[in-house]
Design an enzyme around this catalytic site. Structure first.
Site, short mmCIF file in Angstrom:
data_model
loop_
_atom_site.label_atom_id
_atom_site.label_comp_id
_atom_site.label_asym_id
_atom_site.label_seq_id
_atom_site.Cartn_x
_atom_site.Cartn_y
_atom_site.Cartn_z
N CYS A 86 -19.11 109.35 5.54
CA CYS A 86 -18.47 109.07 5.75
C CYS A 86 -18.62 108.58 7.47
O CYS A 86 -18.65 108.10 8.69
CB CYS A 86 -17.84 109.91 5.34
SG CYS A 86 -15.57 109.88 5.86
N HIS A 196 -17.99 108.46 -0.75
CA HIS A 196 -18.62 109.95 -1.02
C HIS A 196 -19.05 109.86 -2.50
O HIS A 196 -18.81 110.18 -3.45
CB HIS A 196 -17.64 110.79 -0.63
CG HIS A 196 -17.09 111.03 0.75
ND1 HIS A 196 -18.10 112.77 1.21
CD2 HIS A 196 -16.40 110.05 1.64
CE1 HIS A 196 -17.18 112.37 2.43
NE2 HIS A 196 -15.78 111.05 2.12
N GLU A 198 -21.45 112.10 -3.60
CA GLU A 198 -21.70 112.95 -3.83
C GLU A 198 -20.22 114.21 -4.81
O GLU A 198 -20.53 114.76 -4.91
CB GLU A 198 -22.40 113.90 -2.20
CG GLU A 198 -20.84 114.64 -1.31
CD GLU A 198 -20.56 113.53 -0.48
OE1 GLU A 198 -19.08 113.55 0.54
OE2 GLU A 198 -20.95 111.82 -1.00
#
Length: 223
Positions: A86, A196, A198
């Site tokens: 990002c 994302h 994660e």
């Protein structure tokens, strides 16, 4: 495998990234502040998402000029893996470590939702846990994720397999050219992506589709 997470004013995904790296590798990453000019020996450096310096000037423009970025560049030139997610992707582009640019979303609105990602290149150090063409779920949250490159650069990237992830099944949230969601450098050790991973690595997140990226980068695919 040792990893490091870069911390810059305005980033707000560093804790998420630290948690993901710790869960998957079993080792907590070191943290590196923006003013650092040297980075200890690690195998992976991650620049997480957020809004570094409030996204003033352009997203990532100020962060790309911080001392730590020269240290990251030097590590990357020696083959250390670097991942920008990002805002981290925006920073890598502003630093000239990846080709192209990220512009305002085509809708001119901040987008926060889940998308589908197609693995366009499964032969990188970040995608070995996946199969080419595999479709993953992954959340996005950004205002400036519209990927652009001139025609010549875009063709070279496509020909060289530098497009690693694409938005799939009509879920492109920002208008990116060729549905590009993530790209890698020609050396194959610097990856930037808008989604994302994660935030989708375990059941508590509602799925684990993002886990393979970190397992690949940390060389713990069998774990």
């Amino acid at each position: 495998m040792k990893s490091a997470v870069v911390q810059l004013p305005g980033l707000n995904r560093d804790r998420d990234m630290i948690a993901a790296l710790t869960k998957i590798s079993g080792k907590a990453p070191i943290t590196v502040w923006q003013t650092e000019t040297e980075i200890p020996d690690v195998d992976l450096i991650v620049i997480p998402g957020g809004f570094s310096y409030g996204d003033y000037l352009r997203c990532g423009a100020i962060a790309a000029r911080m001392p730590v970025m020269q240290a990251i560049r030097e590590k990357a030139e020696k083959g250390v893996k670097v991942l920008g997610v990002c805002n981290g992707f925006q920073i890598l582009l502003e630093a000239g470590m990846l080709p192209g640019a990220l512009m305002r979303n085509a809708s001119l609105k901040f987008v926060c939702r889940e998308v589908k990602l197609e693995v366009a290149n499964a032969e990188t150090a970040f995608t070995r846990a996946y199969a080419k063409g595999q479709v993953l779920r992954c959340p996005v949250a950004h205002h400036d994720g519209n990927y652009f490159a001139d025609a010549q650069t875009l063709k070279a990237m496509e020909d060289q397999g530098q497009v690693v992830f694409r938005y799939a099944e009509g879920t492109n949230p920002n208008g990116s050219m060729n549905d590009i969601a993530g790209v890698i450098n020609t050396q194959g050790n610097v990856l930037g992506m808008m989604p994302h991973p994660e935030n989708l690595i375990e059941a508590a997140h509602g799925g684990s589709d993002g886990r393979g990226l970190f397992a690949s980068a940390l060389d713990v695919i069998a774990a």
